[in-house]
Write an enzyme that holds these catalytic residues in place. Structure first.
Site, short mmCIF file in Angstrom:
data_model
loop_
_atom_site.label_atom_id
_atom_site.label_comp_id
_atom_site.label_asym_id
_atom_site.label_seq_id
_atom_site.Cartn_x
_atom_site.Cartn_y
_atom_site.Cartn_z
N TYR A 56 0.82 -1.22 0.00
CA TYR A 56 0.00 0.00 0.00
C TYR A 56 0.86 1.27 0.00
CZ TYR A 56 -4.08 -2.89 0.17
OH TYR A 56 -5.04 -3.81 -0.17
N ARG A 59 1.36 1.80 -3.60
CA ARG A 59 0.12 2.30 -4.23
C ARG A 59 -0.06 3.79 -3.93
NH1 ARG A 59 1.06 -1.72 -5.60
NH2 ARG A 59 1.71 -0.36 -7.26
N ASN A 90 -13.18 2.19 -5.51
CA ASN A 90 -11.75 2.51 -5.61
C ASN A 90 -11.24 3.13 -4.32
OD1 ASN A 90 -12.06 1.64 -8.17
ND2 ASN A 90 -12.03 3.66 -9.12
N VAL A 91 -9.99 2.85 -4.03
CA VAL A 91 -9.37 3.42 -2.83
C VAL A 91 -8.52 4.64 -3.19
CG1 VAL A 91 -9.48 1.24 -1.57
CG2 VAL A 91 -7.43 1.76 -2.92
N ASP A 92 -8.45 4.98 -4.48
CA ASP A 92 -7.73 6.21 -4.87
C ASP A 92 -8.60 7.42 -4.56
OD1 ASP A 92 -9.38 7.04 -7.17
OD2 ASP A 92 -8.51 5.36 -8.25
N HIS A 107 -14.76 0.68 -0.21
CA HIS A 107 -13.67 -0.23 0.15
C HIS A 107 -12.51 0.47 0.84
CE1 HIS A 107 -15.20 -3.24 -3.12
NE2 HIS A 107 -15.92 -3.26 -2.03
N GLY A 180 -16.78 1.12 -15.21
CA GLY A 180 -15.49 0.44 -15.02
C GLY A 180 -15.41 -0.53 -13.86
N SER A 182 -16.08 -4.83 -12.91
CA SER A 182 -16.45 -6.15 -13.44
C SER A 182 -17.67 -6.71 -12.71
CB SER A 182 -15.28 -7.11 -13.28
OG SER A 182 -14.94 -7.24 -11.91
P1 OAD Z 1 -11.94 -5.21 -11.76
O1 OAD Z 1 -10.48 -5.25 -12.05
O2 OAD Z 1 -12.61 -6.43 -11.31
O3 OAD Z 1 -12.73 -4.70 -13.05
C1 OAD Z 1 -12.32 -3.56 -13.76
C2 OAD Z 1 -13.26 -3.31 -14.90
O4 OAD Z 1 -12.79 -2.16 -15.59
C3 OAD Z 1 -13.37 -4.44 -15.93
O5 OAD Z 1 -14.73 -4.73 -16.17
C4 OAD Z 1 -12.69 -3.85 -17.16
O6 OAD Z 1 -13.28 -4.29 -18.39
C5 OAD Z 1 -12.94 -2.37 -16.99
N1 OAD Z 1 -12.01 -1.47 -17.70
C6 OAD Z 1 -10.76 -1.69 -18.11
N2 OAD Z 1 -10.26 -0.61 -18.72
C7 OAD Z 1 -11.23 0.34 -18.70
C8 OAD Z 1 -11.33 1.70 -19.16
N3 OAD Z 1 -10.33 2.32 -19.78
N4 OAD Z 1 -12.49 2.35 -18.95
C9 OAD Z 1 -13.54 1.75 -18.32
N5 OAD Z 1 -13.49 0.49 -17.86
C10 OAD Z 1 -12.36 -0.21 -18.04
O7 OAD Z 1 -12.15 -4.01 -10.70
P2 OAD Z 1 -13.37 -3.69 -9.75
O8 OAD Z 1 -14.66 -4.15 -10.36
O9 OAD Z 1 -13.25 -2.27 -9.36
O10 OAD Z 1 -11.56 -4.39 -3.61
O11 OAD Z 1 -13.02 -4.59 -8.51
C11 OAD Z 1 -13.84 -4.56 -7.37
C12 OAD Z 1 -13.04 -4.77 -6.12
O12 OAD Z 1 -12.24 -5.94 -6.21
C13 OAD Z 1 -12.03 -3.69 -5.83
O13 OAD Z 1 -12.58 -2.57 -5.22
C14 OAD Z 1 -11.04 -4.35 -4.94
C15 OAD Z 1 -10.97 -5.73 -5.54
O14 OAD Z 1 -10.84 -6.74 -4.65
C16 OAD Z 1 -10.73 -4.10 -2.57
O15 OAD Z 1 -9.56 -3.78 -2.67
C17 OAD Z 1 -11.39 -4.19 -1.25
#
Ligand code: OAD
Length: 239
Positions: A56, A59, A90-92, A107, A180, A182
């Site tokens: 972290y 990060r 997001n944590v940013d 988160h 953005g 998944s």
């Molecule tokens: P993921 O990495 O699971 O998903 C990221 C999504 O962003 C995917 O669906 C990609 O297709 C999409 N993506 C990629 N490039 C992009 C762009 N330029 N514009 C828009 N979308 C784009 O990330 P999260 O869904 O955020 O938790 O993950 C959820 C949680 O899982 C996070 O908050 C984290 C992790 O465990 C903790 O740290 C507690």
């Protein structure tokens, strides 16, 4: 004052990709070269605090040099016309730095730390949370209550304390926008189900996201271009 329509925006790692921050499930399931279970779970923290703190710290240092992109700015600009709440996984802090005034971090936040052990049996109060900015935290750095400082991040295996507030925001919304993510991690992934009947739900993501709800309309594009398309569409529809 005229009534402003309420928009809730749920964001994930994808909104920050064009700022140079990586997603979680992008590169073979690794997050910046690490297994998320190792650096983002309560078991991982107990196993190796030094590794998690270092991860972290890196990060935080990376975030110092990242800038909000056009998608963060477009989300902030929605506040000119709507009553907006950003619920982010997001944590940013790029939404805040883009000018969004109401941001709920589901988160946790990278720039904050708190004692490892809360005073009352591992819970914590907001007063115990310490802002360290982009600075490093090392093993042996202690909170006022004498316990090791830990990232103010919701690790896998921990509760999501702000989920109730997020649900309230979604239930109150006249429109929901998802950018953005998944939609793989619960409870955040299930939030859209709380949108009231008839409330439109849009999703901006360049990849096909598994959608279980027919009313979700996907704008299949990256966040910056997707936000421009979304904003134009709102104007055209007179929303
Ligand atoms: P993921 O990495 O699971 O998903 C990221 C999504 O962003 C995917 O669906 C990609 O297709 C999409 N993506 C990629 N490039 C992009 C762009 N330029 N514009 C828009 N979308 C784009 O990330 P999260 O869904 O955020 O938790 O993950 C959820 C949680 O899982 C996070 O908050 C984290 C992790 O465990 C903790 O740290 C507690």
């Amino acid at each position: 004052m005229t009534h402003r329509k309420k928009i809730v925006v749920l964001t994930g790692a994808g909104v920050s990709v064009e700022s140079g921050l990586s997603t979680f499930r992008g590169q073979g399931g690794l997050w910046e070269g690490h297994d998320p279970q190792e650096v983002a779970s309560i078991e991982g923290w107990r196993r190796n605090r030094a590794l998690v703190l270092q991860f972290y710290n890196e990060r935080r240092a990376q975030l110092e040099h990242a800038r909000p992109n056009a998608a963060h700015l477009a989300i902030a600009a929605l506040e000119d016309r709507y009553d907006v709440t950003v619920v982010t996984q997001n944590v940013d802090n790029l939404h805040e730095r883009a000018g969004s005034t109401r941001v709920l971090h589901l988160h946790g936040e990278l720039t904050k730390v708190r004692p490892e052990d809360g005073i009352y049996d591992r819970t914590f109060s907001e007063e115990e949370v310490i802002d360290v900015g982009f600075g490093a935290v090392e093993p042996g750095d202690l909170a006022p209550n004498g316990s090791q400082l830990r990232p103010h991040i919701v690790f896998f295996g921990e509760a999501v304390p702000k989920i109730e507030r997020a649900i309230d925001c979604v239930q109150a919304a006249d429109l929901m926008l998802i950018v953005g993510t998944s939609l793989a991690v619960y409870p955040a992934a299930g939030l859209y189900r709380y949108a009231r009947a008839g409330v439109p739900v849009y999703l901006i993501d360049p990849e096909e996201v598994a959608l279980y709800d027919k009313r979700i309309v996907q704008i299949r594009d990256v966040a910056t271009r997707g936000m421009a398309r979304f904003t134009d569409m709102l104007r055209e529809k007179g929303f």
